[in-house]
Motif scaffolding. Sequence first.
Motif, PDB file in Angstrom:
ATOM      1  N   UNK A 136      30.365  36.460  45.531  1.00 23.60           N
ATOM      2  CA  UNK A 136      31.527  36.625  44.875  1.00 23.60           C
ATOM      3  C   UNK A 136      31.444  38.104  44.206  1.00 23.60           C
ATOM      4  N   UNK A 137      32.506  38.862  44.612  1.00 25.66           N
ATOM      5  CA  UNK A 137      32.885  40.321  44.432  1.00 25.66           C
ATOM      6  C   UNK A 137      33.889  40.255  43.301  1.00 25.66           C
ATOM      7  N   UNK A 138      33.443  40.369  42.068  1.00 23.08           N
ATOM      8  CA  UNK A 138      34.552  40.342  41.011  1.00 23.08           C
ATOM      9  C   UNK A 138      34.268  41.440  40.016  1.00 23.08           C
ATOM     10  N   UNK A 139      35.390  41.867  39.593  1.00 22.08           N
ATOM     11  CA  UNK A 139      35.567  42.857  38.202  1.00 22.08           C
ATOM     12  C   UNK A 139      35.535  41.997  36.882  1.00 22.08           C
ATOM     13  N   UNK A 140      34.593  42.063  36.203  1.00 18.50           N
ATOM     14  CA  UNK A 140      34.667  41.173  34.684  1.00 18.50           C
ATOM     15  C   UNK A 140      34.757  42.342  33.425  1.00 18.50           C
ATOM     16  N   UNK A 141      35.989  42.099  33.037  1.00 23.85           N
ATOM     17  CA  UNK A 141      36.085  42.890  31.935  1.00 23.85           C
ATOM     18  C   UNK A 141      36.245  42.207  30.692  1.00 23.85           C
ATOM     19  N   UNK A 142      35.551  42.565  29.538  1.00 26.57           N
ATOM     20  CA  UNK A 142      35.394  41.869  28.189  1.00 26.57           C
ATOM     21  C   UNK A 142      35.978  42.920  27.144  1.00 26.57           C
ATOM     22  N   UNK A 143      37.361  42.481  26.676  1.00 22.13           N
ATOM     23  CA  UNK A 143      38.000  43.329  25.549  1.00 22.13           C
ATOM     24  C   UNK A 143      38.206  44.824  26.189  1.00 22.13           C
ATOM     25  N   UNK A 144      38.461  44.805  27.386  1.00 22.40           N
ATOM     26  CA  UNK A 144      38.747  46.124  28.147  1.00 22.40           C
ATOM     27  C   UNK A 144      37.776  46.791  28.701  1.00 22.40           C
ATOM     28  N   UNK A 184      30.953  44.112  34.677  1.00 22.82           N
ATOM     29  CA  UNK A 184      30.618  44.168  36.091  1.00 22.82           C
ATOM     30  C   UNK A 184      31.588  44.592  36.974  1.00 22.82           C
ATOM     31  N   UNK A 185      31.449  45.507  38.082  1.00 19.37           N
ATOM     32  CA  UNK A 185      32.404  45.532  39.003  1.00 19.37           C
ATOM     33  C   UNK A 185      32.358  45.329  40.293  1.00 19.37           C
ATOM     34  N   UNK A 186      33.372  45.362  41.229  1.00 19.72           N
ATOM     35  CA  UNK A 186      33.641  44.950  42.555  1.00 19.72           C
ATOM     36  C   UNK A 186      32.201  45.369  43.263  1.00 19.72           C
ATOM     37  N   UNK A 187      31.381  46.274  43.192  1.00 18.07           N
ATOM     38  CA  UNK A 187      30.425  46.777  44.191  1.00 18.07           C
ATOM     39  C   UNK A 187      29.313  45.871  43.958  1.00 18.07           C
ATOM     40  N   UNK A 188      29.179  44.918  42.929  1.00 13.10           N
ATOM     41  CA  UNK A 188      28.001  44.029  42.540  1.00 13.10           C
ATOM     42  C   UNK A 188      28.093  42.855  43.032  1.00 13.10           C
ATOM     43  N   UNK A 189      27.560  42.178  43.864  1.00 12.30           N
ATOM     44  CA  UNK A 189      27.631  40.820  44.343  1.00 12.30           C
ATOM     45  C   UNK A 189      27.110  40.030  43.113  1.00 12.30           C
ATOM     46  N   UNK A 190      27.824  38.884  43.038  1.00 11.18           N
ATOM     47  CA  UNK A 190      27.517  37.949  41.906  1.00 11.18           C
ATOM     48  C   UNK A 190      27.248  36.492  42.413  1.00 11.18           C
ATOM     49  N   UNK A 191      26.181  35.907  41.504  1.00 14.87           N
ATOM     50  CA  UNK A 191      26.119  34.433  41.967  1.00 14.87           C
ATOM     51  C   UNK A 191      27.072  33.401  41.099  1.00 14.87           C
ATOM     52  N   UNK A 192      27.380  33.872  39.868  1.00 14.86           N
ATOM     53  CA  UNK A 192      28.229  33.240  39.083  1.00 14.86           C
ATOM     54  C   UNK A 192      28.674  33.935  37.860  1.00 14.86           C
ATOM     55  N   UNK A 193      29.702  33.514  37.191  1.00 15.29           N
ATOM     56  CA  UNK A 193      30.236  34.002  36.088  1.00 15.29           C
ATOM     57  C   UNK A 193      30.556  32.564  35.234  1.00 15.29           C
TER      58      UNK A 193
END
Length: 282
Positions: free
Chosen positions: A190-198, A202-211
């Motif tokens: 997955x390629x996701x942008x994860x924002x916590x309180x703005x 992690x941004x879209x350029x980092x492949x992810x296993x899980x959130x």
Amino acid sequence: MAEVATSATSDQLLVVIDPVARQTDGESVRIVKDVLSAGAATKVCLPEGPEEFARALARRGSRRPVVVGDDRALMRAVVLLHRQRELAQCVLSVVPVGPVLGVARTLGLPTGAVAAARAVLDGAERRLDLLVDDSDGVVLGTLRIPPLSVPEPAEAAAGRPWLRTYQSLVRTLVPARPAREPFVPAPGPARLRVEVDGVTLVDLDQPLEAVSVTPGSGGGLASVEVRPLSVGAEASPLLASGRTVTVTGSDFRYRADTGVAGPVRRRTWVVREGALRLTMPR
């Protein structure tokens, strides 16, 4: 919808017994009814489907609602009360009975019939945080992206036509989120942008296993864990906590509590501190 009234103490209970609980474990249901009716004034409702379930909750009056059923019945009750904006005014009691009890165990509810019924009578109110998303969906337990591939209730219903019939009735409930439908995980990481309180974790350029996102037991903060895709040595998870979590990406799905939702390209979850008032063992 069948109704039976009994009298005991001045405590007034509305006991709503989910049909799946009645079909899968009638003995536990009988024990629960006996324990509750011996300790409080009870009105027992036996809804045959989601509409009657919702109507029983809406007509509870001053009685404290007690839901007898598994995680899906628990979630139906919470979603209904949330969408009626009545969670804050209602102390909910739950007696876990049925085939799917993972959320109930996570919340700390006893799963034995006698212990759970006694907790309804002798327990204390506990306020729990929950997550509400921007489509008015509710999350009690851990939210996972991508969704874990676990057997859906439809698979467990093989050879049990009454359960398949009830599941079709459940889907007619007021639009429930997350939707329970088959899902096909997207190929590759997955390629996701994860924002916590703005703040971008992690941004879209980092492949992810899980959130994973989990509401806390109090304090109004959710715990966020992001696992980057490891190449060679295992990558350390990224950890954060906050009140608002936003995930953006290309058509992702997620599992929350009893179902899978999506695909969506953006979803924001906000912690509602102490929004769920649940009766728990002392």
